[in-house]
Design an enzyme around this catalytic site. Structure first.
Site, short mmCIF file in Angstrom:
data_model
loop_
_atom_site.label_atom_id
_atom_site.label_comp_id
_atom_site.label_asym_id
_atom_site.label_seq_id
_atom_site.Cartn_x
_atom_site.Cartn_y
_atom_site.Cartn_z
N GLY A 56 7.09 -4.40 13.98
CA GLY A 56 6.30 -3.52 13.13
C GLY A 56 6.87 -2.11 13.07
O GLY A 56 7.39 -1.59 14.06
N ILE A 61 0.83 -1.21 0.00
CA ILE A 61 0.00 0.00 0.00
C ILE A 61 0.86 1.26 0.00
O ILE A 61 0.46 2.32 0.47
CB ILE A 61 -0.99 -0.01 1.18
CG1 ILE A 61 -0.28 -0.07 2.53
CG2 ILE A 61 -1.94 -1.21 1.06
CD1 ILE A 61 -1.25 0.09 3.73
N GLY A 62 2.08 1.09 -0.56
CA GLY A 62 3.03 2.19 -0.58
C GLY A 62 4.12 1.99 0.46
O GLY A 62 5.03 2.81 0.58
N GLU A 67 3.42 1.98 11.55
CA GLU A 67 2.65 2.96 12.31
C GLU A 67 3.45 3.59 13.44
O GLU A 67 2.94 4.44 14.17
CB GLU A 67 1.40 2.28 12.89
CG GLU A 67 0.46 1.78 11.81
CD GLU A 67 -0.53 0.74 12.29
OE1 GLU A 67 -0.10 -0.21 12.95
OE2 GLU A 67 -1.73 0.90 12.02
N ILE A 124 15.93 -4.20 10.79
CA ILE A 124 15.44 -3.31 9.74
C ILE A 124 15.68 -4.01 8.40
O ILE A 124 16.81 -4.37 8.06
CB ILE A 124 16.15 -1.94 9.79
CG1 ILE A 124 15.90 -1.25 11.15
CG2 ILE A 124 15.71 -1.05 8.63
CD1 ILE A 124 14.43 -1.05 11.50
N LEU A 125 14.61 -4.21 7.64
CA LEU A 125 14.72 -5.01 6.41
C LEU A 125 15.21 -4.18 5.24
O LEU A 125 15.97 -4.67 4.40
CB LEU A 125 13.36 -5.64 6.09
CG LEU A 125 12.85 -6.59 7.19
CD1 LEU A 125 11.39 -6.94 6.97
CD2 LEU A 125 13.71 -7.85 7.26
N ASN A 126 14.77 -2.94 5.16
CA ASN A 126 15.21 -2.04 4.08
C ASN A 126 15.35 -0.64 4.68
O ASN A 126 14.37 -0.06 5.14
CB ASN A 126 14.18 -2.04 2.94
CG ASN A 126 14.59 -1.13 1.78
OD1 ASN A 126 15.01 0.02 1.98
ND2 ASN A 126 14.48 -1.63 0.57
N GLY A 171 2.48 -6.46 8.27
CA GLY A 171 2.68 -7.00 6.92
C GLY A 171 4.07 -7.55 6.67
O GLY A 171 4.23 -8.69 6.23
N ALA A 172 5.08 -6.75 6.95
CA ALA A 172 6.46 -7.15 6.64
C ALA A 172 6.84 -8.37 7.48
O ALA A 172 7.36 -9.36 6.96
CB ALA A 172 7.42 -6.00 6.89
MO1 MOS Z 1 -3.81 0.08 9.80
S1 MOS Z 1 -4.86 1.61 10.63
O1 MOS Z 1 -4.12 -1.26 10.74
O2 MOS Z 1 -4.05 0.07 8.19
#
Ligand code: MOS
Length: 749
Positions: free
Chosen positions: A697, A476-477, A700, A624-626, A519-520
């Site tokens: 993570g 998502i970017g 965020e 840190i992956l990238n 995600g990562a």
């Molecule tokens: Mo996030 S606010 O869990 O896309």
């Protein structure tokens, strides 16, 4: 395929193998450029609405013009009398409030019920977009309006719920407050916000003759979105294929399916032709999810040495009646700071405003905004430097139940940040002046709970010696294409140009989706596991043991054997699926990413205008992956902090609850001139309890606490404490005038 291997890992304890420290391709952690970057800047990475199938019709959503009641009738005949109109769609299955992506089921919504002004109630489809828009905007609708709508979350007669599961009472906070050497009792208010992604929500639906729905859309979590959509249109999930290879931002608003997806699918089935529904900017603001405003009262107290004896956090947020989501503002209050006597209280006001849902760092973003200001206030009351005060109050174990912490380099982030930023030059409040400008420094903690989600990915080492990675994970970017390329390249000893990553197609194994900063770590782990199995496949073909194998630049070496990868796959590819499962590990350790924000803000003594001069974020988030995409994530998050502290405010009309500033002209997000020089640094870290990548993570983390560092800097600059956000010049000026009337700044601490 000669082999089909499945490699599963459930995190029931730490993964101390640290596989990525044993490989030699040296891709992990590098600032590798995005493989999708050139496609994006050249316009070749096409987004949902840029790929219209032959014969597509266009749908435009109709918005309710009352805040509460029922739709009695829609003038469908009148709408159909307009040129080009093909149909009007509403009814039982029509999705009114966005789904939230959690349970994978579309919410049940009574037919025809209206619970906020702007809610989608129907879809008009026509040959062209303009025809559909005209008919949608002019269609007559009869309502039965109810007069008891609630718009103000704080009004006396607004219904309020206090869910038992969200209350905590430990020790005796009242007694601790009265006995304490130092205490603060302060209330902060944060604004409702919009996620305002660049790409509007869009869905293009088509059905084939076998009754299979293909939906190209803009979504964050395809695995769940597919189930929600299937549930809403009444078919099995195996009859739905969703595609979202590129997504122009989501920030939570695309975690669940939005109303346009279901509307497009229903219309396309009925009309037997593809239907595209693209939200307007105004629709995105009104019909997707907003972040709830919050009211947060802190009762914090400390002994004479500045050690917390009590920590109380009472909050009120809002949502539509019946919605299960409520902004979890107290997430960090449960583990960040010490204090024997603890109270968390949480209330949800039921209001007729656009549905509240997840927006980047739900909970921590507004929660830490207020917590970190209140902590600044208590540090001052204790006569302590705010960094020293925070360090003094880091618990040994989780203060409610004694759970051990995972990696937590918060003190180190604060210390290293202080040194880099020049914290020792900080002066007493109001003491540093340059002409009209008063200059201040502020600090705040960043913390974001680390989450994981089940994820699968398939990796195929092909005959030509290149690797193919497939999962329905989205980018998502955030840089998913980059980090999955790096993980596969690292594990298989291939340069990035020999790794192809395909995402965003539910025909691929289900990834974690992009949400909650997982995600990562989650989908990356699935890729790592698949690669581990592929490495074993290589060993089988070479007749060597896994411990002996070393892979680099497309060559496999084991003992005195040496082979090119394409020689090993000449007889057929080696494929494996990685299956990552979060287990009990996350209950055995408090897992969170941490950081420290530093800000320098100038406040104009004449106008009250705040100008952010520079910011620094020092973070620890596991491996840190990238370096580039990690930095970009934190940078973007910190700029959100600027928005939330100084600019953003989704304004609801007090008369009918509708969103007044529903576009990017009126809803002010930071532009380049608002975003100062921002420096980002990461500490070296490995979190074995999180996943086999040892990562935590990061998506965020940057927003968490960033705004508080600005508000604390404003206070240090001019002595005005803004507790009602955003800190706009009028509020700061009012504070300066009040201070002047009282005879200027009180004696500095
Ligand atoms: Mo996030 S606010 O869990 O896309």
């Amino acid at each position: 395929m000669s082999e089909t291997i499945i490699r599963q890992l459930e995190m029931t304890g730490p993964d101390e193998r640290r596989l990525l420290d044993l490989t030699s391709q040296n891709l992990i952690g590098t600032p590798m450029l995005r493989p999708d970057g050139p496609l994006k800047v050249a316009g070749r990475a096409t987004y949902a609405a840029e790929n219209l199938p032959e014969g597509a019709a266009f749908g435009v959503l109709v918005r309710a013009t009352i805040p509460k009641g029922r739709v009695v009738s829609l003038d469908e005949d009148g709408a159909k009398a307009n040129e080009g109109v093909l149909g009007v769609f509403s009814g039982e299955a029509f999705l009114r409030n966005p789904a939230q992506g959690g349970a994978g089921q579309a919410p049940v919504q009574p037919d025809g019920e209206v619970s906020y002004l702007g809610q989608p109630i129907a879809l008009v489809v026509a040959e062209t977009y303009e025809q559909a828009r005209h008919a949608a905007y002019t269609m007559a609708v009869d309502y039965a309006q109810e007069q008891d709508a609630a718009f103000d979350p704080e009004a006396e007669d607004t219904p309020v719920e206090r869910p038992d599961a969200k209350q905590l009472d430990q020790g005796n906070l009242d007694a601790a407050m009265s006995a304490a050497a130092h205490s603060v009792d302060v209330t902060y208010r944060t604004t409702p916000d919009s996620s305002a992604p660049m790409e509007p929500h869009a869905s293009v639906a088509s059905w084939d003759e076998e009754g299979t729905l293909t939906l190209r859309g803009s979504y964050q979590m395809l695995q769940l979105n597919k189930k929600e959509l299937a549930d809403a249109v009444g078919v099995g999930p195996d009859k739905v294929r969703m595609l979202a290879p590129y997504v122009g931002g989501g920030f939570g608003s695309k975690l669940g399916i939005a109303p346009e997806a279901v509307a497009a699918a229903l219309a396309a089935r009925e009309l037997e032709r593809p239907v595209a529904v693209v939200m307007t900017r105004q629709h995105v603001f009104e019909m997707t999810v907003r972040r709830s405003e919050t009211r947060q009262r802190f009762r914090l107290c400390a002994d004479a040495d500045g050690r917390l004896s009590g920590f109380g956090h009472e909050s009120r947020v809002s949502n539509l009646p019946g919605e299960s989501f409520s902004e979890p503002v107290a997430m960090t209050s449960h583990f960040l700071y010490s204090g024997e006597n603890r109270q968390v209280a949480h209330e949800i006001a039921r209001v007729n405003r656009t549905c509240a849902g997840s927006v980047r760092a739900p909970g921590e973003a507004p929660g830490l905004m207020a917590t970190e200001c209140a902590m600044d206030e208590l540090a001052e009351a204790c006569g302590l430097d705010p960094i020293e005060f925070r360090k003094r109050n880091l618990p040994q174990t989780q203060p409610e139940n004694g759970t051990a912490y995972g990696t937590r380099q918060l003190a180190e982030c604060l210390e290293q940040g202080a040194a880099r930023f020049g914290w020792d030059a900080r002066q007493a409040r109001g003491a540093r002046r340059e002409g009209e400008w008063l200059i201040g420094l502020g600090v705040a903690t960043a913390a974001r709970t680390n989450m994981s989600s089940p994820a699968k990915a398939r990796v195929t080492l092909r005959e030509n010696g290149s690797a193919l990675v497939e999962t329905d994970m989205t980018d998502i970017g955030t840089g998913t294409y980059s980090i999955l390329t790096q993980i596969a390249g690292e594990m298989l000893g291939l340069p990035p140009e020999r790794v192809e990553v395909r995402l965003g197609d539910t025909d691929f194994p289900p990834g974690s989706g992009s949400g909650g900063s997982w995600g990562a770590g989650s989908t990356g782990s699935a890729v790592l596991l698949a690669c581990e199995a592929v490495r074993e496949g290589i060993c089988l073909r070479m007749g060597v043991r896994p411990g002996e194998l070393s892979l680099k630049d497309g060559e496999a070496v084991a003992g005195n054997q040496r082979a090119r990868i394409e020689e090993l796959t000449a007889d057929g590819p080696i494929a494996a699926t990685g299956d990552f499962k979060p287990g009990t590990a996350s209950q055995q350790r408090i897992l969170a990413s941490y950081g420290a924000h530093f800000a320098e803000v100038a406040v104009n003594a004449v106008t009250g205008e705040p100008r952010v001069r520079r910011m620094l974020g020092v973070f620890s988030a596991g491996r840190i992956l990238n370096a580039r995409t990690a930095r970009s994530q934190c940078l973007g998050g910190m700029i959100w902090g600027v928005g939330e502290a100084l600019l953003e405010d989704l304004v609801h009309d007090p008369r009918d609850g509708h969103i007044v500033n529903h576009d990017l002209a009126e809803y002010h997000v930071p532009v380049n001139l608002d975003a100062p020089e921002i420096e980002i640094a990461f500490l070296e870290e490995r979190e074995d309890w999180a996943n086999p990548l040892q990562s935590k993570g990061i998506g965020e983390l940057g927003i968490c606490g960033a705004g508080a560092s600005l508000l604390n800097a404003i206070y240090n600059a001019c002595g005005v404490r803004i507790r009602d956000l955003p800190a706009t010049p009028d509020k700061i000026l009012a504070g300066l005038i009040e201070q002047e009337a009282k005879g200027g700044l009180p004696a500095a601490v």
